[in-house]
Design an enzyme around this catalytic site. Sequence first.
Site: not given
Ligand code: AMP
Ligand code: ZN
Length: 667
Positions: A223, A407, A422
């Site tokens: 992405y 048991c 157990c």
């Molecule tokens: P967080 O871990 O909650 O801080 O969220 C950030 C993370 O969301 C990023 O490091 C990505 O790994 C993840 N992520 C999942 N989907 C996307 C997306 N479409 N664009 C950017 N980050 C994404």
């Molecule tokens: Zn047992």
Amino acid sequence: MKQIREHLLALRKALHDHNYRYYVLDDPIISDYDFDQKLRELADLEKQYPEFFDPNSPTLRVGGTINKNFPTITHEFPMYSLDNAYSEQELFDWEKRIQKRLGTDTVAYTCELKFDGVSISLTYESGVLEQAVTRGDGTQGDEVTQNVRTIPTVPLQLRGDFTDRFAIRGEIVLPIDGFNKMNEERVALGEEPYRNPRNTASGTLKLQDSSLVAKRPLQCFLYQMIADRSLFTTQLESLQTARKLGFHVPEHYTLSSSIDEVMHFISHWEKERSNLPFEIDGIVIKVNDISQQDELGYTSKSPRWAIAYKFKAESTYAILESVQFQVGRTGAITPVAVLDPVVLGGTVVKRASLHNADQIEKLDLYYGDSVVIEKGGEIIPKITSVDRNKRSIQAKKVLYASHCPDCQTELIRIEGEADHYCPNHEGCPTQIVGRIQHFISRKAMNIYGLGSETIELLYQQRLIVSYADLYALTYDQLIPLERMADKSVQNILDAIEESKKVPFERLLFALGIRYVGQTVAKKLASYFGSIDALAKADVETLVEVDEIGSRIAESVVDFFASLTNIQIIDQLKMYGLQFESKLAEHQPISNTLSGQSFVISGVFSSHSRDEIKKLVEDHGGKISSSLSSKTTYLLAGENMGPKKQIKADELGISIIDEASFFSMISS
Ligand code: AMP
Ligand code: ZN
């Protein structure tokens, strides 16, 4: 030779193209069968002509390399995290801040699904996958290239135009279907199911054996391109460019010109997400225009131009009716909450997991409580809180079982472990029956015809009390049992007889030693060669084996310390089961390496360590685990420890690399 090389390269290109059509365009033009045929042809050629080795060959998707450790790599561009928003208002506030900084009201956004997986950074050099690194702390992550290579949706070779070197970010997820299938298999083997797809994906990337990674249905969604800006001017365009290069770009995204439109996309997916084949935990909103992104820049931990809208976990109230304490075949106790059935996220929920005693204590649970249950990433929902106001004054507190529900033996809790056990391994009916059921299961001794229910019946009638007794069963004992006929009894007896030939590594798995799953059993069988050698091994010897830690080692030692277990094994030996490994026995192909002793260290690009060991032995050489004056060669792969190098120099042992080794055995 030139012709062969050209044919080989053409095959590789064709397979890359078919992969792209299959995984990115979803429009294959050849059958799976034809694809496999081509892949096999390529694999055969590569084996015959190792000089044309290519780390990005489509054949390497099946894995096979062993990674002992995952080097720490500093990210060229840090992997930021995202700021979170939990409400529409927070999104409006974010928009206001952005508009103020940019000095304009015209800002467009892309909305993308927020995949709940493991983030990964891929680096390509001249169109070829060079490196895959996990996020780690955002500055430094772990290099997991060999494992990521096995994921079919990660292109090994890009298509068309690309800049010389660039990075792309994405998320590796384990689809729910694949996750459930893995768990069904684990449960069938009597193993603890995995908790949720995200952790399982993350654990998978750190497996040492990449061929195991290849067997798991991981997917990668890309992405974020970190590349030459001339390729695109907006986030939307970058996604389209990435797709053209052959990346698996998510299909569900949209361009919005206002937060109202963004909210529309969010509400849609908040409802629809339960129909997706993988898990998402929110929506990521990004400023579309790259020059606006650049102007906004970053705070110390996240980009100002993006925000994650997090979905609330699905939750509801339920009444706690009772708590069941279940015993597994290893004696571990699992507490389970039994609920008055309620609907949550489209399915009826009757049970919730309680994990262990600490969890119950923390929740301060009473029978009849109104509890909040939440479906996070886990398959079985969990209880997250209790509404104390609704508790009646007569309610009784939930106490953890003090004795085994089966048991009645007093439960124990091992220092530092969360679970109760157990300890009555030899007398607890559930454990005994569970062990025999595991013994006969498909991946263990595969005694078909004998089902779990028959085992229970045989135990109730005291015809068997251990799995060794299976081998003493007679026609006359079986025929009077319910639902037995002449033919079925004969089948059972034949299957029992047949199982005497099951190879040692599967028998070892079947014995049901705690923490000894299929893979561990195989490792132990090939390392020790026989049950007698294994039974003699102490913890220090055991931990020297690849991937065997102290927890497994102690469990193995405990198993062989039990007199009952030794007696059962002696009986099985008497019945003629296979207690010696055939893994190590084979006739050498040549004597090229005869009289030479090899120590193997590091990671190899074309073969796994086990394959290299086999090659040495196939050509008459010997393998030893540590360097000594008797060692002829130290065969060094990548990331060999510095200590080995120093020791080899001291002893004057020649160090050779993979390529020289192959030329040695091919001459
Ligand atoms: P967080 O871990 O909650 O801080 O969220 C950030 C993370 O969301 C990023 O490091 C990505 O790994 C993840 N992520 C999942 N989907 C996307 C997306 N479409 N664009 C950017 N980050 C994404
Ligand atoms: Zn047992």
